[in-house]
Design a protein around this motif. Structure first.
Motif, mmCIF file in Angstrom:
data_model
loop_
_atom_site.group_PDB
_atom_site.id
_atom_site.type_symbol
_atom_site.label_atom_id
_atom_site.label_comp_id
_atom_site.label_asym_id
_atom_site.label_seq_id
_atom_site.Cartn_x
_atom_site.Cartn_y
_atom_site.Cartn_z
ATOM 1 N N CYS A 197 0.944 -1.199 -0.111
ATOM 2 C CA CYS A 197 -0.028 0.184 0.028
ATOM 3 C C CYS A 197 0.863 1.251 -0.004
ATOM 4 N N TYR A 223 -3.775 6.952 2.452
ATOM 5 C CA TYR A 223 -3.619 5.619 1.689
ATOM 6 C C TYR A 223 -4.304 5.831 0.365
ATOM 7 N N LYS A 228 -2.987 4.003 -2.920
ATOM 8 C CA LYS A 228 -3.227 2.848 -3.743
ATOM 9 C C LYS A 228 -2.414 1.590 -3.213
ATOM 10 N N ASP A 229 -3.203 0.534 -3.514
ATOM 11 C CA ASP A 229 -2.742 -0.702 -3.129
ATOM 12 C C ASP A 229 -3.024 -1.817 -4.115
ATOM 13 N N TYR A 262 -6.935 1.566 0.159
ATOM 14 C CA TYR A 262 -6.366 0.240 0.839
ATOM 15 C C TYR A 262 -7.264 -0.868 1.095
ATOM 16 N N LEU A 264 -5.302 -4.043 1.505
ATOM 17 C CA LEU A 264 -4.719 -4.143 2.738
ATOM 18 C C LEU A 264 -5.703 -4.341 3.985
#
Length: 196
Positions: A101, A125, A127-128, A153, A156
């Protein structure tokens, strides 16, 4: 310039000492009233440290990597933004995965008795993604569960939910009202107001 160097050192020490499990030195990064806002834990610094230690003992694997840094300093107060990547490894539906993330640490800092410390850390947050550690493994995610979490996120949060954490679902991302409100709180902090 000395304050800026001290702030950068503080941010770097936070990541190194936390990820190394150096809990006594990690505690020195915070002021006594410090507060952590993470996806999996929103708590005063002492409780966050205790939760991190407990996770470490159970094998929870969360690592942080830092990038570019900017600090706005107003006397004994500062807002620091530091590009970061959170990397977490765990099993999801029987498949060992890595989640990465990318975002920023947005830190409310204050210099008290000559020492800079964290008063509030609110990650942003952006992008992941989630990848099986074994590239040949097949992983199917529950689309309804994935959709419960913000875009920045969601993978995550999915992983953290799978290992038993209750994940906060309204954290700030790259754009939108949550991050705009955070920026406003940062401006108020620099002007001498509360952090919110």
């Amino acid at each position: 310039m000395l304050d800026r160097l001290a702030i950068r050192a503080l941010v770097e020490n936070w990541a190194v000492w936390r990820d190394a499990g150096d809990w006594d030195r990690f505690a020195t990064c915070w002021h006594a009233d410090g507060y952590m806002m993470a996806t999996w834990c929103q708590a005063p610094a002492a409780e966050f440290i205790a939760a991190s230690k407990a996770g470490w003992a159970k094998g929870v694997s969360i690592l942080h990597f830092l990038g570019g840094h900017s600090a706005d300093v107003a006397g004994t107060r500062a807002i620091a933004q530091t590009k970061m990547t959170i990397s977490q490894r765990a099993e999801v539906h029987g498949v060992l995965v890595d989640v990465v993330c990318t975002g920023r640490f947005y830190d409310f800092l204050e210099k008290r008795e000559g020492r800079w410390g964290v008063v509030l850390r609110q990650p942003i947050y952006e992008k992941d993604r989630m990848d099986p550690v074994d590239p040949a493994a097949r992983l199917a995610l529950d689309p309804a569960l994935l959709a419960r979490f913000p875009e920045g996120y969601r993978h995550l949060a999915y992983l953290q939910t799978q290992i038993g954490y209750a994940v906060k679902t309204d954290m700030p991302g790259l754009k939108g009202p949550a991050v705009e409100a955070l920026y406003a709180r940062g401006g108020a902090w620099l002007a001498g107001g509360p952090h919110g």
